[in-house]
Scaffold this active site. Structure first.
Site, mmCIF file in Angstrom:
data_model
loop_
_atom_site.group_PDB
_atom_site.id
_atom_site.type_symbol
_atom_site.label_atom_id
_atom_site.label_comp_id
_atom_site.label_asym_id
_atom_site.label_seq_id
_atom_site.Cartn_x
_atom_site.Cartn_y
_atom_site.Cartn_z
ATOM 1 N N CYS A 2 2.979 -17.205 -3.934
ATOM 2 C CA CYS A 2 2.289 -17.681 -4.875
ATOM 3 C C CYS A 2 0.788 -17.227 -4.709
ATOM 4 O O CYS A 2 0.533 -17.115 -3.365
ATOM 5 C CB CYS A 2 2.344 -19.052 -5.436
ATOM 6 S SG CYS A 2 4.155 -19.451 -5.703
ATOM 7 N N ARG A 27 0.440 -9.327 -6.056
ATOM 8 C CA ARG A 27 1.429 -9.741 -5.289
ATOM 9 C C ARG A 27 2.583 -9.983 -6.624
ATOM 10 O O ARG A 27 3.701 -10.320 -5.995
ATOM 11 C CB ARG A 27 1.272 -11.089 -5.133
ATOM 12 C CG ARG A 27 0.110 -11.416 -3.788
ATOM 13 C CD ARG A 27 -0.653 -12.630 -4.155
ATOM 14 N NE ARG A 27 -1.149 -12.970 -2.938
ATOM 15 C CZ ARG A 27 -0.669 -13.834 -1.838
ATOM 16 N NH1 ARG A 27 0.459 -14.477 -2.215
ATOM 17 N NH2 ARG A 27 -1.462 -13.913 -0.831
ATOM 18 N N TRP A 75 5.193 -17.342 -8.347
ATOM 19 C CA TRP A 75 6.315 -16.601 -8.135
ATOM 20 C C TRP A 75 7.568 -17.542 -7.833
ATOM 21 O O TRP A 75 7.477 -18.263 -6.893
ATOM 22 C CB TRP A 75 6.092 -15.467 -6.905
ATOM 23 C CG TRP A 75 7.231 -14.956 -6.374
ATOM 24 C CD1 TRP A 75 8.271 -15.031 -5.683
ATOM 25 C CD2 TRP A 75 7.604 -13.463 -6.898
ATOM 26 N NE1 TRP A 75 9.346 -14.154 -5.376
ATOM 27 C CE2 TRP A 75 9.022 -13.149 -6.326
ATOM 28 C CE3 TRP A 75 7.261 -12.760 -7.786
ATOM 29 C CZ2 TRP A 75 9.645 -12.007 -6.572
ATOM 30 C CZ3 TRP A 75 7.597 -11.519 -8.247
ATOM 31 C CH2 TRP A 75 8.922 -11.112 -7.481
ATOM 32 N N ASN A 99 1.928 -23.435 -2.655
ATOM 33 C CA ASN A 99 2.668 -22.163 -2.271
ATOM 34 C C ASN A 99 3.490 -22.455 -1.118
ATOM 35 O O ASN A 99 3.190 -22.907 -0.239
ATOM 36 C CB ASN A 99 1.680 -20.885 -1.743
ATOM 37 C CG ASN A 99 2.153 -19.837 -1.361
ATOM 38 O OD1 ASN A 99 3.289 -19.758 -1.610
ATOM 39 N ND2 ASN A 99 1.393 -18.723 -0.798
ATOM 40 N N GLY A 100 4.707 -22.277 -1.204
ATOM 41 C CA GLY A 100 5.833 -22.498 -0.150
ATOM 42 C C GLY A 100 7.052 -23.436 -0.731
ATOM 43 O O GLY A 100 7.307 -23.312 -2.053
ATOM 44 N N GLU A 481 21.129 2.533 6.545
ATOM 45 C CA GLU A 481 19.922 1.974 5.836
ATOM 46 C C GLU A 481 18.771 2.907 6.752
ATOM 47 O O GLU A 481 17.583 3.244 6.000
ATOM 48 C CB GLU A 481 19.606 0.566 6.216
ATOM 49 C CG GLU A 481 18.383 -0.173 6.126
ATOM 50 C CD GLU A 481 17.784 0.172 4.515
ATOM 51 O OE1 GLU A 481 18.700 0.461 3.802
ATOM 52 O OE2 GLU A 481 16.712 -0.239 4.209
ATOM 53 N N LYS A 485 15.984 4.695 4.660
ATOM 54 C CA LYS A 485 14.661 4.901 4.701
ATOM 55 C C LYS A 485 13.853 5.977 4.929
ATOM 56 O O LYS A 485 12.942 6.135 4.239
ATOM 57 C CB LYS A 485 14.228 3.660 5.687
ATOM 58 C CG LYS A 485 14.273 2.140 5.483
ATOM 59 C CD LYS A 485 13.488 1.649 4.786
ATOM 60 C CE LYS A 485 14.090 1.749 3.260
ATOM 61 N NZ LYS A 485 14.871 0.681 2.549
ATOM 62 N N GLU A 488 13.817 8.416 1.749
ATOM 63 C CA GLU A 488 13.103 8.130 0.614
ATOM 64 C C GLU A 488 11.443 8.335 0.894
ATOM 65 O O GLU A 488 10.918 8.508 -0.059
ATOM 66 C CB GLU A 488 13.541 6.789 0.088
ATOM 67 C CG GLU A 488 13.417 5.894 1.038
ATOM 68 C CD GLU A 488 13.780 4.510 0.505
ATOM 69 O OE1 GLU A 488 14.009 4.388 -0.946
ATOM 70 O OE2 GLU A 488 14.220 3.410 1.143
ATOM 71 N N HIS A 504 34.554 14.166 13.748
ATOM 72 C CA HIS A 504 35.446 14.407 12.822
ATOM 73 C C HIS A 504 34.705 15.266 11.796
ATOM 74 O O HIS A 504 34.936 15.433 10.548
ATOM 75 C CB HIS A 504 35.943 13.061 11.906
ATOM 76 C CG HIS A 504 36.844 12.320 12.781
ATOM 77 N ND1 HIS A 504 38.125 12.799 13.392
ATOM 78 C CD2 HIS A 504 36.530 11.251 13.391
ATOM 79 C CE1 HIS A 504 38.486 11.874 14.034
ATOM 80 N NE2 HIS A 504 37.723 10.818 14.325
ATOM 81 N N LYS A 603 10.614 1.361 -8.292
ATOM 82 C CA LYS A 603 10.851 -0.234 -7.606
ATOM 83 C C LYS A 603 12.358 -0.841 -8.265
ATOM 84 O O LYS A 603 12.977 -1.388 -7.434
ATOM 85 C CB LYS A 603 9.573 -0.924 -7.568
ATOM 86 C CG LYS A 603 9.913 -2.103 -6.857
ATOM 87 C CD LYS A 603 10.143 -1.959 -5.283
ATOM 88 C CE LYS A 603 10.357 -3.112 -4.463
ATOM 89 N NZ LYS A 603 11.057 -2.787 -3.057
HETATM 90 C C1 F6R Z 1 15.597 1.479 -1.008
HETATM 91 C C2 F6R Z 1 15.592 0.734 -2.323
HETATM 92 C C3 F6R Z 1 16.838 0.905 -3.357
HETATM 93 C C4 F6R Z 1 17.137 -0.379 -3.761
HETATM 94 C C5 F6R Z 1 18.346 -0.336 -4.959
HETATM 95 C C6 F6R Z 1 18.633 -1.716 -5.499
HETATM 96 O O1 F6R Z 1 14.686 1.421 -0.146
HETATM 97 O O2 F6R Z 1 14.845 -0.161 -2.141
HETATM 98 O O3 F6R Z 1 17.705 1.534 -2.697
HETATM 99 O O4 F6R Z 1 17.697 -1.153 -2.675
HETATM 100 O O5 F6R Z 1 17.627 0.342 -6.076
HETATM 101 O O6 F6R Z 1 17.694 -2.432 -5.993
HETATM 102 P P1 F6R Z 1 17.865 -4.161 -6.002
HETATM 103 O O7 F6R Z 1 18.168 -4.690 -4.706
HETATM 104 O O8 F6R Z 1 16.561 -4.377 -7.006
HETATM 105 O O9 F6R Z 1 19.035 -4.077 -6.944
#
Ligand code: F6R
Length: 608
Positions: A2, A27, A75, A99-100, A481, A485, A488, A504, A603
């Site tokens: 928060c 935030r 939050w 906050n916490g 992963e 990363k 993207e 394979h 996002k």
């Molecule tokens: C990659 C990334 C996406 C999310 C995916 C699912 O860095 O952020 O692959 O992991 O879009 O999103 P959530 O977890 O919000 O359902």
């Protein structure tokens, strides 16, 4: 995470507090509020759900006048976003922002209720307002003394800020695990959870340390510790600009979030693990694994990779069969789900369209559903039977980092919880694992420090055409992963593979233009992964190895080696993902990309 602000001085507090909250907007939050002491020492509180503009409109209609005040953007962690749950929480003449997480809030609430006290919110914070009010009523001579009495009963993480009608010219604040900064003005004092909130008023700040309490008056600040002993610390001058300050001095949110991981894991585990019972608790949600036929983990993207690690954890600790499915596939394949199946839906945002649809599909077929989410009361938790919230705080960088490792922590909690109830995880083994899990944040901090910025690695590999990532066991999902990363944010093509699959097919790609990242920490598949590494070397492949600290043999075999601290195989993903996150970040920066908002990505993916 928060946002907190405070002001005491000769000016009207409200515009300064709202301006400070505006600076903390990055935030993310779900509600906001202010508490101000008017010139007669009378306390007024205003709160509203949603954007800060809603609070501003309320304040236009009903202004809060006064020269001492505190504010908060919330939050949610305990209780859904609502006006009643928004801060400040007021009890009698006392107002508190926090906050916490207060870990023992249920015990304290029961005790306070037994004395006739009533609660108007579902939050843990309101407890503190009651405790301070109780201490003042019992004769605590000063506000700081009342706060000390309250804190002596509280277990948890907090940045707490309190004002009171009985002491109308001061603010008291305490810090334990959550950040709190004091801003020193001329004849006025500021307080905030983060530097940007006060940068337009002062650049001279004092960062409170763990277990410290501050008393702020217009004339100055007095610091002490929980025992009441005085503390002295010189102020620091902040030289960052406002944009840098939002990122806490980091150049990008992604890098800040990478470094927030130890805190995110600690907050996610806090209050949920107990060594005395060797058990993990899921805030009221009980899973009896015995009648379960299987667990199905569904998610998208990075959250799906967390699910793949979760399968290892649940199968190994609880011995319940697990499947992991991409939510977009699960929802359309006429899944076999019934009352003896537990679907675990993993979503940082809690609103990903495919994951939400998968949950609805499973529920319609009579399946049980538990969510893991970082956003309280978001769509997926709302349609699930229960939720294990990750407490990573808002994640702003599009590429998920701290939410991924916080999801791993939530899955570890679920696996221990199920293991204890299935009878497969005996108390001594559980206790050992709990101790190891509790040590993960510290080990992550060590790893982040020793890995550094990996700018040299980025300079070496930034122009590669493709990358391969290889891993086995719990590190296979980390290979996936790592590749995601890199793709993207650097826009370099990358693939993650189970190392045993290399011969394979993907071995055909290996040449000196394709760096191969080999995840080779010590563990049961160490020898096997080393032979994969040798096969890559034999084809002129350039190996970047991720290994256990001190592994000289590995260092000699690889072109570049990135070391992480030693942990048991089930928990290795917490460590091995770190160099991959930093390397992807460093390569993206070296290529001049927009790291926090990579092209074509959003996002939250709320459409199919
Ligand atoms: C990659 C990334 C996406 C999310 C995916 C699912 O860095 O952020 O692959 O992991 O879009 O999103 P959530 O977890 O919000 O359902």
């Amino acid at each position: 995470m928060c946002g907190i602000v405070g002001y005491v001085g000769p000016r009207q507090a409200t515009p300064i507090l709202v301006g400070g909250l505006r600076r903390l907007e990055y935030r993310g939050y779900d509600s906001a509020g202010l508490a101000v002491l008017d010139p007669t020492g009378h306390l007024e509180v205003s709160r509203s759900v949603g954007k800060l503009s809603a609070l501003e409109q309320l304040l236009e209609r009903q202004p809060l006048l006064g020269r001492v005040g505190i504010g908060h953007t919330r939050w949610a962690t305990h209780g859904r976003p609502s006006e009643a749950n928004a801060h400040p929480h007021r009890v009698g003449g006392v107002a508190v922002v926090h906050n916490g997480i207060i870990e023992n809030y249920l015990d304290l609430k029961r005790r306070l209720q037994a004395t006739g006290r009533e609660f108007s919110s579902e939050t843990d914070t309101e407890i503190v307002a009651h405790l301070v009010d109780e201490a003042l009523n019992a004769g605590a001579p000063t506000l700081v003394e009342a706060l000390r009495v309250a804190l002596s009963q509280v277990v948890g993480a907090y940045a707490l800020v309190v004002i009171s009608e009985r002491h109308p010219d001061e603010i008291v604040a305490a810090k334990n695990a959550s950040p709190l900064v004091i801003g020193i003005g001329v004849g006025e004092m500021f307080l905030a959870s983060d530097v940007p909130a006060m940068l337009e008023h002062t650049r001279d700040v004092i960062f409170l340390e763990e277990g410290e309490i501050a008393e702020l008056r217009a004339t100055g600040v007095k610091l002490s510790n929980l025992a009441g002993e005085p503390v002295t610390r010189a102020s620091r001058r902040i030289t960052w600009d406002a944009v840098q300050a939002e990122k806490n001095g980091y150049p990008h949110f992604m890098l800040k979030e990478i470094h927030e991981q130890p805190r995110a894991i600690a907050d996610t585990l806090r209050g949920r693990l107990r060594l005395d019972t060797a058990d993990a608790y899921l805030e009221g949600y009980e899973i009896d694994p015995r009648p379960l036929r299987r667990v199905v983990l569904v998610a998208c993207g990075t959250s799906y990779h967390a699910g793949l690690v979760g399968k290892f954890m649940i199968e190994s600790l609880a011995r319940v069969p697990c499947e992991v499915d991409l939510a977009s596939e699960f929802r359309y394949r006429d899944p076999v789900v019934g009352p003896n199946d537990l679907l675990i839906a993993i979503s940082q945002s809690g609103e990903t369209a495919d994951t939400l649809a998968a949950v609805k599909e499973a529920r319609a077929r009579g399946g049980r559903v538990l969510a893991i989410s970082n956003v309280v009361d978001s769509a997926i938790p709302r349609v699930s039977e229960g939720t294990v919230y990750t407490h990573a705080g808002p994640e702003i960088g599009v590429a998920s980092t701290k939410c991924f490792t916080a999801q791993l922590a939530a899955l570890a909690l679920i696996a221990i919880h199920m293991g204890r109830r299935s009878g497969h995880l005996a108390a001594p083994e559980a206790a050992k694992l709990i101790a190891e899990l509790a040590a993960i944040p510290t080990k992550m901090t060590t790893a982040l420090t020793t890995l550094g910025d990996l700018a040299d690695v980025a300079a070496r590999y930034r122009d590669a055409r493709d990358f391969l990532f290889l891993g086995r066991g719990t590190n296979f999902p980390i290979a996936l992963e790592g590749a995601l990363k890199l793709k993207e944010i650097s826009y370099i093509h990358a693939e993650g593979y189970a190392a045993g699959e290399m011969k394979h097919g993907p071995i055909a790609l290996v040449d000196d233009g394709v760096p191969v990242v080999v995840l080779a920490p010590r563990g049961p598949s160490y020898e096997k992964i080393i032979s994969n590494l040798v096969q890559v070397r034999a084809r002129n492949g350039r190996v970047i190895a991720v290994g256990t600290e001190g592994d000289q043999q590995l260092a000699e075999m690889a072109e570049c080696v990135l070391f992480v601290p030693d942990v048991s195989p089930l928990l290795q993903p917490f460590m091995t993902v770190l160099p991959l996150q930093i390397m992807s970040y460093a390569i993206a920066v070296a290529r001049g990309n927009d790291v926090d908002q990579p092209r074509n990505l959003a996002k939250s993916v709320t459409v199919e």
